[in-house]
Design an enzyme around this catalytic site. Structure first.
Site, PDB file in Angstrom:
ATOM      1  N   CYS A  58       0.607  -0.849   0.433  1.00  0.00           N
ATOM      2  CA  CYS A  58      -0.377  -0.077   0.296  1.00  0.00           C
ATOM      3  C   CYS A  58       1.036   1.392  -0.454  1.00  0.00           C
ATOM      4  CB  CYS A  58      -0.771   0.385   1.075  1.00  0.00           C
ATOM      5  SG  CYS A  58      -2.588  -1.439   1.153  1.00  0.00           S
ATOM      6  N   HIS A  59       1.987   1.408   1.120  1.00  0.00           N
ATOM      7  CA  HIS A  59       2.059   2.467   1.053  1.00  0.00           C
ATOM      8  C   HIS A  59       4.032   2.220   1.085  1.00  0.00           C
ATOM      9  CE1 HIS A  59      -1.748   3.378   2.641  1.00  0.00           C
ATOM     10  NE2 HIS A  59      -1.371   4.137   1.916  1.00  0.00           N
ATOM     11  N   GLY A  60       4.694   0.916   0.923  1.00  0.00           N
ATOM     12  CA  GLY A  60       6.018   0.716   0.834  1.00  0.00           C
ATOM     13  C   GLY A  60       6.295   0.260   1.543  1.00  0.00           C
TER      14      GLY A  60
END
Lengths: 188, 432
Positions: A152-154
């Site tokens: 999702c956001h690394g």
């Protein structure tokens, strides 16, 4: 009120005024509480407080996912290289220095041995598989550290589930776990 | 409404009604004889368009609820049943889903109009704040509605958005569990979201009434930003605004219909046609397009600021991006309303528009590579526009000379035109 005489003595009307106001405040609060209370997790949700998992089929290098309180729990039988990589990671490089292990005191450090449940079974890693950023499910054996990677956001987690890179603030938490036998664990 | 009422019921029934509950009088005074500035352009028609979109959403929503089941085992299937089995169900659902998007398109144009013409300045601060509240309610409604089809984007969108609250120190997790009714997005979450998704549009309708009430107390602004001074500055609401609003609605609804019939899933996401799996996150999750600029701001904060870690920082920045709108009436220090007479503000306004669209585009991209610094620069400008440019520009900018009245501005524009309001109304979109 204009009919009041000038004396400072409280009147019966003052008493009723204050009593009614207080009853209103307390009543409104008491009335509001069940409306807030009903939103909390209900008894059937809380009832799923522990599960038993048979891990006899979990070969080295294999993972399994079980559902605990609606969340996935990762159970991984780590390879020797993975354990070595996790043990050799310098503590100074850890973004979150705490073990986040429910089986240990809350100030335990995030060394590899404090991330596993049983030091004698350092190959078995159990943790709640929910990214500590915003709750996505990280993907196993991916990312820069060969551990877990949240798409999702690394956020990158290492082979001990510790956050190493990305926006997540904490290590993946280790739930309360007990070994019932060599091949059976209880979560919760 | 301004001045005494000129409503004279003609029939006996009309007089009987008027003496008991003067609702027709209220409508007549506010939507027939109400004087409006004669120079309103098409940017002033989005209020009417938004009203009709709210009605579209309410009607289609009420009907969809008759076929929908808010249970995790049935929700996804019931939506597919609406699409395949229910008569005209596919059209009703596409109207509702695209209706949400078009509602937001209209509201963004409406807000942009307000920012350009300085519609928020005294005495219209409360009118603007009521609008901000409507926008906030719209966002909550849109978010919860997107959860109901119980697809992968529904469930994971809900997970991420309720996850924002876990960033709050101490009570964050407790709040998140309160919102979810459990430890993860599950049946209790779906049920309460459905209940609230049904409730909130009626709350929006209530605030819309207050918004229109406030509007009719202070009167509309206009492209010159000068207050109405004389009767010749105005025309009657009916037929001038009625016809103009009606025409704009027809054009807007024609575009809306094009989307419903020719590209109904263009604004959606294919992952939401896969049922929610609480053990598998899609590779790339994004919110609906209308939240993308805020999603970019959330992800722009990748660094800790003192005691605030990057997670809390991102969440605070995102909420601040919405909260700052409420303070706009006091952040803008300029005495001049309209950007037409503010050359520098006009420039920064259009830069803000471009920047917002760019933020939205960045919001749809993964948080990696050059996208991250771009998000940070873009976020910086978003806040600088409100917190630096708006207060400072009002103090240092030299505005152009304002016309003396709306009528003068209109006459200046169409030299040789009639000074009579009816003549001017033949071209009511003329800007000052």
């Amino acid at each position: 009120m204009s009919a009041h005489d000038a004396s400072d003595e409280p009147t019966r009307r003052d008493f009723l005024y204050i009593a009614t106001g207080m009853a209103g405040v307390v009543g409104a609060g008491a009335f509001a509480w069940p409306f807030i209370d009903q939103m909390r997790p209900d008894a059937s949700t809380l009832a799923v407080s522990s599960i038993e998992v048979d891990i006899s089929s979990l070969a080295e290098g294999a993972s399994m996912v079980v559902k605990f309180r609606g969340k996935p729990v990762f159970i991984r039988n780590r390879t020797a290289e993975e354990i070595k990589a996790a043990q050799e990671a310098p503590m100074a490089e850890l973004k979150d220095p705490l073990a986040r292990n429910a089986n240990l005191p809350s100030d335990a450090q995030a060394t590899d041995e404090d991330r596993v449940v049983d030091k004698a079974k350092e190959n078995i890693l159990v943790m709640i598989g929910v990214c500590t950023h915003l709750g996505c499910i990280p993907l196993g054996q991916q990312g820069d550290f060969g551990g877990w990677f949240c798409p999702c956001h690394g956020s990158h987690y290492d082979t001990a589930g510790r956050i190493r890179k990305g926006p997540a603030p904490e290590n993946l938490p280790v739930p309360p776990v007990a070994f019932l036998s060599d091949t059976k664990i209880r979560i919760g | 409404m301004s001045g005494p009422s000129t409503y004279h019921p003609k029939s006996a029934l009309g007089r009987w009604f008027d003496a008991r509950m003067p609702l027709p009088r209220l409508v007549y005074d506010n939507f027939v004889t109400d004087p409006i500035p004669r120079n309103l352009n098409y940017m002033y028609t989005f209020g009417g368009i938004l009203s009709i979109m709210l009605v579209v959403q309410l009607l289609t929503g009420i009907v969809l609820a008759m076929h929908y089941a808010s249970d995790t085992t049935l929700a996804f299937v019931s939506v597919e049943k609406i699409m395949r089995d229910v008569n005209s169900g596919w059209m009703l659902r596409y109207m509702h889903a695209n209706g949400a998007s078009f509602f937001f398109i209209a509201v963004y144009l409406h807000i942009a109009r307000g920012l350009y013409y300085g519609s928020y300045k005294a005495p219209r601060e409360l009118l603007w704040i009521l609008g901000c509240i409507i926008y906030l309610l719209m966002m909550a409604t849109g978010f919860m509605g997107y959860v109901l089809p119980w697809g992968q984007m529904s469930g994971w969108g809900a997970t991420v958005i309720t996850g924002f609250f876990t960033a709050i120190p101490l009570v964050g997790t407790w709040i998140q569990e309160l919102l979810l009714g459990g430890f993860s997005v599950d049946n209790p979450t779906l049920n309460r979201f459905f209940s609230l998704h049904y409730l909130l549009p009626f709350m929006i309708a209530g605030v819309v009434v207050l918004h229109i009430w406030a509007l009719h107390v202070v009167g509309q602004t206009n492209p010159t930003g000068i207050e109405v001074k004389h009767k010749t500055d105005t025309v009657a609401f009916t037929p001038y605004a009625t016809v103009k609003d009606g025409f704009a609605m027809v054009v807007f609804l024609a575009v809306f219909a094009y989307f419903i019939f020719y590209m109904p899933n263009y604004l959606g996401h294919p992952d939401n046609y896969t049922q929610f799996d609480s053990l598998k996150t899609p590779a790339h999750i994004v919110p609906e397009w209308y939240f993308l600029p805020f999603y970019a701001i959330l992800r722009a904060i990748t660094f800790n600021i003192g005691p605030i870690d990057s997670k809390l920082g991102g969440v605070l920045a995102m909420f601040a991006a919405i909260a700052v709108l409420f303070f706009v009436p006091w952040l803008d220090t300029s005495k001049v309303r309209s950007a037409n007479y503010r050359p520098w503000y006009k420039f920064f306004f259009w830069l803000f528009v471009v920047n917002s669209i760019f933020l939205g585009w960045l919001g749809s991209k993964p948080a990696e590579g050059w996208y991250i610094p771009a998000m940070q620069v873009s976020t910086l400008y978003y806040f600088a526009f409100f917190l630096l440019i708006m207060p400072l520009l009002g103090l240092i900018e030299t505005p152009k000379k304002l016309p003396n009245s709306i009528t003068e501005a209109v006459l200046e524009k169409n030299k040789g035109g009639s000074g009579h309001p009816v003549g001017a109304a033949a071209e009511p979109q003329t800007k000052g």
